[in-house]
Scaffold this motif. Structure first.
Motif, PDB file in Angstrom:
ATOM      1  N   VAL A  72      -0.166   1.302   5.770  1.00  0.00           N
ATOM      2  CA  VAL A  72      -1.399   2.091   5.671  1.00  0.00           C
ATOM      3  C   VAL A  72      -1.121   3.552   6.036  1.00  0.00           C
ATOM      4  O   VAL A  72      -1.591   4.470   5.361  1.00  0.00           O
ATOM      5  CB  VAL A  72      -2.520   1.486   6.545  1.00  0.00           C
ATOM      6  N   GLU A  73      -0.321   3.785   7.091  1.00  0.00           N
ATOM      7  CA  GLU A  73      -0.004   5.160   7.492  1.00  0.00           C
ATOM      8  C   GLU A  73       0.759   5.900   6.404  1.00  0.00           C
ATOM      9  O   GLU A  73       0.566   7.099   6.213  1.00  0.00           O
ATOM     10  CB  GLU A  73       0.793   5.158   8.795  1.00  0.00           C
ATOM     11  N   TRP A  83     -12.030   3.443  -3.911  1.00  0.00           N
ATOM     12  CA  TRP A  83     -11.618   3.660  -2.507  1.00  0.00           C
ATOM     13  C   TRP A  83     -10.124   3.367  -2.328  1.00  0.00           C
ATOM     14  O   TRP A  83      -9.419   4.115  -1.652  1.00  0.00           O
ATOM     15  CB  TRP A  83     -12.472   2.783  -1.579  1.00  0.00           C
ATOM     16  N   ILE A  84      -9.632   2.287  -2.929  1.00  0.00           N
ATOM     17  CA  ILE A  84      -8.192   1.982  -2.841  1.00  0.00           C
ATOM     18  C   ILE A  84      -7.382   3.144  -3.395  1.00  0.00           C
ATOM     19  O   ILE A  84      -6.424   3.612  -2.763  1.00  0.00           O
ATOM     20  CB  ILE A  84      -7.840   0.668  -3.591  1.00  0.00           C
ATOM     21  N   ALA A 111      -4.145   0.478   1.010  1.00  0.00           N
ATOM     22  CA  ALA A 111      -5.450   0.957   1.462  1.00  0.00           C
ATOM     23  C   ALA A 111      -5.957   0.137   2.641  1.00  0.00           C
ATOM     24  O   ALA A 111      -6.559   0.671   3.567  1.00  0.00           O
ATOM     25  CB  ALA A 111      -6.458   0.889   0.331  1.00  0.00           C
ATOM     26  N   CYS A 112      -5.718  -1.163   2.601  1.00  0.00           N
ATOM     27  CA  CYS A 112      -6.264  -2.078   3.594  1.00  0.00           C
ATOM     28  C   CYS A 112      -5.367  -3.303   3.674  1.00  0.00           C
ATOM     29  O   CYS A 112      -4.869  -3.775   2.650  1.00  0.00           O
ATOM     30  CB  CYS A 112      -7.676  -2.498   3.188  1.00  0.00           C
ATOM     31  N   GLU A 148      -8.276   6.318  -3.802  1.00  0.00           N
ATOM     32  CA  GLU A 148      -8.437   7.515  -2.980  1.00  0.00           C
ATOM     33  C   GLU A 148      -7.596   7.454  -1.700  1.00  0.00           C
ATOM     34  O   GLU A 148      -7.020   8.458  -1.287  1.00  0.00           O
ATOM     35  CB  GLU A 148      -9.907   7.719  -2.601  1.00  0.00           C
ATOM     36  N   THR A 149      -7.560   6.306  -1.057  1.00  0.00           N
ATOM     37  CA  THR A 149      -6.865   6.212   0.239  1.00  0.00           C
ATOM     38  C   THR A 149      -5.369   6.018   0.102  1.00  0.00           C
ATOM     39  O   THR A 149      -4.647   6.107   1.105  1.00  0.00           O
ATOM     40  CB  THR A 149      -7.458   5.071   1.095  1.00  0.00           C
ATOM     41  N   THR A 150      -4.884   5.782  -1.111  1.00  0.00           N
ATOM     42  CA  THR A 150      -3.442   5.609  -1.292  1.00  0.00           C
ATOM     43  C   THR A 150      -2.827   6.752  -2.091  1.00  0.00           C
ATOM     44  O   THR A 150      -1.673   6.678  -2.489  1.00  0.00           O
ATOM     45  CB  THR A 150      -3.121   4.259  -1.971  1.00  0.00           C
ATOM     46  N   THR A 151      -3.585   7.800  -2.294  1.00  0.00           N
ATOM     47  CA  THR A 151      -3.064   8.971  -2.986  1.00  0.00           C
ATOM     48  C   THR A 151      -2.644   9.997  -1.932  1.00  0.00           C
ATOM     49  O   THR A 151      -3.461  10.391  -1.108  1.00  0.00           O
ATOM     50  CB  THR A 151      -4.144   9.585  -3.910  1.00  0.00           C
ATOM     51  N   LYS A 161       0.303   5.536   3.321  1.00  0.00           N
ATOM     52  CA  LYS A 161      -0.602   5.570   2.164  1.00  0.00           C
ATOM     53  C   LYS A 161      -0.081   4.728   1.005  1.00  0.00           C
ATOM     54  O   LYS A 161      -0.354   5.010  -0.161  1.00  0.00           O
ATOM     55  CB  LYS A 161      -0.897   7.002   1.723  1.00  0.00           C
ATOM     56  N   CYS A 205      -3.471  -2.625  -2.738  1.00  0.00           N
ATOM     57  CA  CYS A 205      -2.794  -1.388  -3.106  1.00  0.00           C
ATOM     58  C   CYS A 205      -2.902  -1.169  -4.606  1.00  0.00           C
ATOM     59  O   CYS A 205      -3.398  -2.019  -5.332  1.00  0.00           O
ATOM     60  CB  CYS A 205      -1.325  -1.433  -2.680  1.00  0.00           C
TER      61      CYS A 205
END
Length: 112
Positions: free
Chosen positions: A31-32, A105-106, A37-38, A108-111, A34, A67
């Motif tokens: 997660v850190e 959301w996945i 996402a979860c 966005e949070t992995t870009t 990226k 992911c």
């Protein structure tokens, strides 16, 4: 987001770890970075399997990793780097349907 863009763009990746600590360490690293996402970590479960011609029974923690398909290669490298098992379980399933906002959301949070 249309159904066409969802198909094969997102993955649910599964692996197991021998301890909650190793599962948490792996999840936080993914997660850190990226890459994911979860990640959900299950309660301990019992796994029965054959390894080196012996039947083994061990307690393990299951990780469900969400992911993008684009991040799978990086995820595989990081799992192999950090995982305590010689041959970790690493299974990816394409997500073809789901809530479009969750898929957004996945992404966005992995870009980076």
């Amino acid at each position: 987001m249309t159904a066409d863009t969802m198909q094969d763009d997102f993955l649910l990746v599964m692996t197991t770890c021998p301890t909650k600590e190793s599962a948490t360490k792996l999840a936080k690293a993914l997660v850190e970075a990226k890459i994911a996402a979860c990640i959900q970590i299950s309660s301990p479960m019992t796994s029965i399997y054959r390894w080196e011609d012996e039947i083994c029974e061990e307690s393990e923690f299951n990780l469900q990793i969400k992911c993008t398909a684009q991040n799978y290669s990086a995820l595989e490298v990081k799992v192999k780097q950090l995982h305590p098992y010689q041959v970790p379980e690493l299974i990816a399933v394409s997500l073809t349907n789901g809530l479009p906002a969750y898929f957004d959301w996945i992404k966005e949070t992995t870009t980076p």
